[in-house]
Each structure stands twice: as C-alpha cells, then as structure tokens.
Write an enzyme that holds these catalytic residues in place. Structure first.
Site, PDB file in Angstrom:
ATOM      1  N   TYR A 165      66.149  32.092  94.835  1.00  0.00           N
ATOM      2  CA  TYR A 165      64.868  32.522  94.181  1.00  0.00           C
ATOM      3  C   TYR A 165      64.342  31.352  93.041  1.00  0.00           C
ATOM      4  O   TYR A 165      63.153  31.207  93.156  1.00  0.00           O
ATOM      5  CB  TYR A 165      65.426  33.760  93.308  1.00  0.00           C
ATOM      6  N   LYS A 169      60.565  30.119  93.398  1.00  0.00           N
ATOM      7  CA  LYS A 169      59.599  30.015  92.298  1.00  0.00           C
ATOM      8  C   LYS A 169      59.150  28.598  91.910  1.00  0.00           C
ATOM      9  O   LYS A 169      58.082  28.736  91.335  1.00  0.00           O
ATOM     10  CB  LYS A 169      60.282  30.771  91.289  1.00  0.00           C
TER      11      LYS A 169
END
Ligand code: NAD
Length: 258
Positions: A165, A169
């Site tokens: 993640y 991002k």
C-alpha cells in the site's frame, strides 16, 4: 456557495471512483453541494444507491455506474457512458484504493499484485481515458488519492505491515507529478491529496481500537485526533475548483500535521 449563490464547481461534470462510501462518497456529495453534476462509480450497488440518493436530495444530476475500475474494458465503457450522458468530464477524482498485505516477511505476492492493481492501475486507466477527452477540450482537473502511507505509516508498519500500500501511494505521488507535466500544456491540472488517518464508517472500529495502542494514529498525529471524510472532501474540492487554477503536480497532505 459563494456570495452570488453559485457553487465553487457550478456546471462542472465530475466523475468520482469508489463513491459508494467513505471518502469517495463525502467527496461526491461535497462536489454536488457546490454545483457539480456527478458520475459515481463503484462495485458496491447498495452503497452507490445511497450516495446517489444523497446527491439527488441536493437536486444535482447523478449517473451511477457499477464497474471495476481496475478492468480496462470496464473503464472504457464507463467513460463512454459518462460522455454519452453528460457530453463532457471536467473533473476526475481517482479515489478507489486500499488493501492490506501484512508484514513484509510474510506478505503474499498475490496480495502485493492486488494492491498495486487496485491503487495504481485504477488511477492509470481512468486518467488515460479522461486525459484523451480533456486534451481535446484543453481543460480538466484530476485529483488522485495518495496517502500519508507514501512515506510509511508508523502504526501500520509496527502493528500490521503494508508495504504494498505504501509503495502504491508513493507511486501515486510520482504518477501525479509526471502526468501533471505531460498535461500542463493542455490546461489540465493533476494533483493529489494525501490523507492521514481518516475515520470512516468502514474503518471506525479498527481506528478506535488503535487509539489505545502506544504507537496509535492519534498519538502520532500532532493535531491529536482522527480526521473526518469532510476534511478530505474539502481539500479535493479545492484542487478540483478554479481557486486552484495555478496549482498542478502537487500532493497536498491532509494529515493533522504529520
Ligand atoms: N480512510 C483513510 O484513513 C485513508 C487514509 C489515506 C488514504 N486513503 C485513501 O483514500 C481513498 C478512499 O479511502 P476510504 O477509506 O474511503 O476507502 P473505502 O474502502 O471505504 O472505499 C473505497 C471504495 O472503493 C470501492 N472499490 C473498491 N475496489 C473497487 C474497484 N475495483 N472498482 C470500483 N470501486 C471499487 C469500494 O466498494 C468502496 O466503496 C483510497 O484511495 C484510500 O487508499 C484513505
């Protein structure tokens, strides 16, 4: 609304992905409050119906499309539907994202692939479709959802792990910056918002449970509280509006000082 009673995105057509709940719903509703017509996209039919109802209550036009925005064919169909219905798209909000991969020493390759696909491929596919259309009109605004995780999140790292993640991002930040440079000559602004820990209906229990932990999100946040979806919706609205017309290629942290 401004002093003339006009909304900050009056007359604009905005497409918001992942609008069936959480930050996507808050953003779609906020854009509608400020005068936009909405195309909302999600895989969750019930959540989408509720967002649609909230926007109709504001007497703003809304088209709801059920689609998986990581699927190339589905995204092409989504944009064809949106353009058929509304003639143009002024604003794209790439909000879909999430996922958890566990600590790096035990993370599964399929979870890694899923998270990169969910967060990054979705933004790529939707931006590609939108930019083709926006280039021909020499106008457009794209806002991507990054995260404080782009620089690592201490509590997630310590308690659960989620490098996939964080990587996705951070990639959203790079993608935003690069696409902004590519599209600048066509008067298309591309920015990102990087939320800190924002409490939503879905994550509330988990977030609240973490508050008791030594390295929990509230203690690690200078403003000493969790954010609300409206905090993100307002930041996205700003970047999507003409008020931000000289801003492109920026990732705006909305993270309580982290
Ligand atoms: N909530 C936070 O604290 C926080 C912090 C930093 C960043 N973010 C980012 O903000 C965005 C929204 O976060 P949220 O907490 O509201 O997430 P959420 O999980 O509550 O909502 C995501 C929405 O996307 C939809 N969705 C999932 N996969 C999809 C797909 N393939 N196609 C179409 N729709 C799909 C879901 O059904 C859901 O309605 C995400 O990109 C997230 O990574 C959130």
């Amino acid at each position: 609304m401004n002093v003339n009673g006009r909304g900050r995105v009056s007359g604009k057509v905005a497409l918001v992905t992942g609008a069936a709940g959480g930050l996507g719903r808050a953003t779609a509703v906020r854009l509608a409050e400020e005068g936009a017509s909405l195309v909302i996209v999600d895989t969750d039919a019930d959540g989408s119906a509720e967002t649609e109802r909230l926007i109709r209550d504001l007497r703003r036009p809304v088209t709801s499309v059920l689609a998986d925005v990581t699927d190339e064919v589905a995204v092409k169909k989504l944009f064809a539907t949106a353009l058929d219905t509304h003639d143009r798209i002024d604003i794209l909000i790439n909000n879909v994202g999430g996922g958890t991969s566990g600590h790096i020493w035990e993370a599964k390759a399929e979870d890694w692939d899923f998270i990169i696909r969910l967060n990054l491929r979705s933004a790529f596919l939707c931006t590609r479709e939108a930019s083709g259309h926006m280039r021909s009109r020499k106008a457009g605004r794209i806002v991507n959802l990054s995260s404080g995780a782009r620089e690592g999140t201490p509590w997630t790292a310590y308690y659960t792990g989620n490098a996939a993640y964080a990587a996705s991002k951070a990639a959203i930040h790079g993608f935003t910056r690069h696409v902004a440079l590519e599209l600048a000559e066509y008067n298309i602004a591309v920015n990102a918002v990087a939320p800190g820990p924002i409490e939503t209906e879905k994550n509330s229990k988990r977030m609240r449970a973490m508050e008791a932990l030594e390295y929990g999100p509230v203690r690690a946040t200078p403003l000493r509280r969790l954010g609300e979806p409206i905090d993100i919706a307002n930041a996205v609205l700003y970047l999507a509006s003409d008020e931000a017309k000289y801003i492109t290629g920026t990732t705006l942290a909305v993270a309580g000082g982290r």
